[in-house]
Design a protein around this motif. Structure first.
Motif, PDB file in Angstrom:
ATOM      1  N   ILE A  35       0.829  -1.210   0.000  1.00  0.00           N
ATOM      2  CA  ILE A  35       0.000   0.000   0.000  1.00  0.00           C
ATOM      3  C   ILE A  35       0.861   1.257   0.000  1.00  0.00           C
ATOM      4  O   ILE A  35       0.665   2.159  -0.817  1.00  0.00           O
ATOM      5  CB  ILE A  35      -0.973   0.001   1.191  1.00  0.00           C
ATOM      6  N   VAL A  39       1.123   4.074  -3.005  1.00  0.00           N
ATOM      7  CA  VAL A  39       0.687   5.446  -2.740  1.00  0.00           C
ATOM      8  C   VAL A  39       1.819   6.420  -3.031  1.00  0.00           C
ATOM      9  O   VAL A  39       1.601   7.484  -3.619  1.00  0.00           O
ATOM     10  CB  VAL A  39       0.176   5.589  -1.287  1.00  0.00           C
ATOM     11  N   VAL A  43       0.784   9.379  -5.718  1.00  0.00           N
ATOM     12  CA  VAL A  43       0.589  10.764  -5.277  1.00  0.00           C
ATOM     13  C   VAL A  43       1.384  11.743  -6.145  1.00  0.00           C
ATOM     14  O   VAL A  43       0.826  12.736  -6.609  1.00  0.00           O
ATOM     15  CB  VAL A  43       0.910  10.922  -3.771  1.00  0.00           C
ATOM     16  N   ILE A  76       3.466  10.195   4.530  1.00  0.00           N
ATOM     17  CA  ILE A  76       3.370   8.817   4.036  1.00  0.00           C
ATOM     18  C   ILE A  76       4.704   8.100   4.202  1.00  0.00           C
ATOM     19  O   ILE A  76       4.750   6.938   4.623  1.00  0.00           O
ATOM     20  CB  ILE A  76       2.909   8.804   2.561  1.00  0.00           C
TER      21      ILE A  76
END
Length: 91
Positions: A35, A39, A43, A76
């Protein structure tokens, strides 16, 4: 690369959520380790300078958008490092 290495060595079910005391409170598939890397790839694609410049006309708006993008990416990345740290701490 770390995710691919971990995927090969992880059990089928891993902790995916931790409580305040850092005790696992939720479990999931080992595929969830992908994940964060996904991401981190998506992004920047949606927050690229070309996209930002086409949507925002003022220089202040563009700078603010880029700062927000960098903050999101940093959060993140910190979360991904924290998740890997907790995993290696549990081994």
């Amino acid at each position: 690369m770390i995710s691919l290495y971990l995927y090969m060595n992880l059990p089928d079910i891993i902790p995916i959520q931790f409580g305040i005391t850092l005790i696992p409170s939720n479990w999931g598939s080992k595929a969830t380790i992908f994940i964060f890397p996904i991401v981190l790839l998506l992004v920047p694609t949606f927050m690229s300078k070309k996209t930002i410049n086409s949507q925002e006309k003022s220089i202040t708006g563009r700078i603010a958008t880029e700062i927000i993008m960098l903050i999101v990416l940093a959060v993140i990345l910190i979360m991904m490092i924290g998740a890997y740290y907790l995993y290696f701490k549990m081994i």
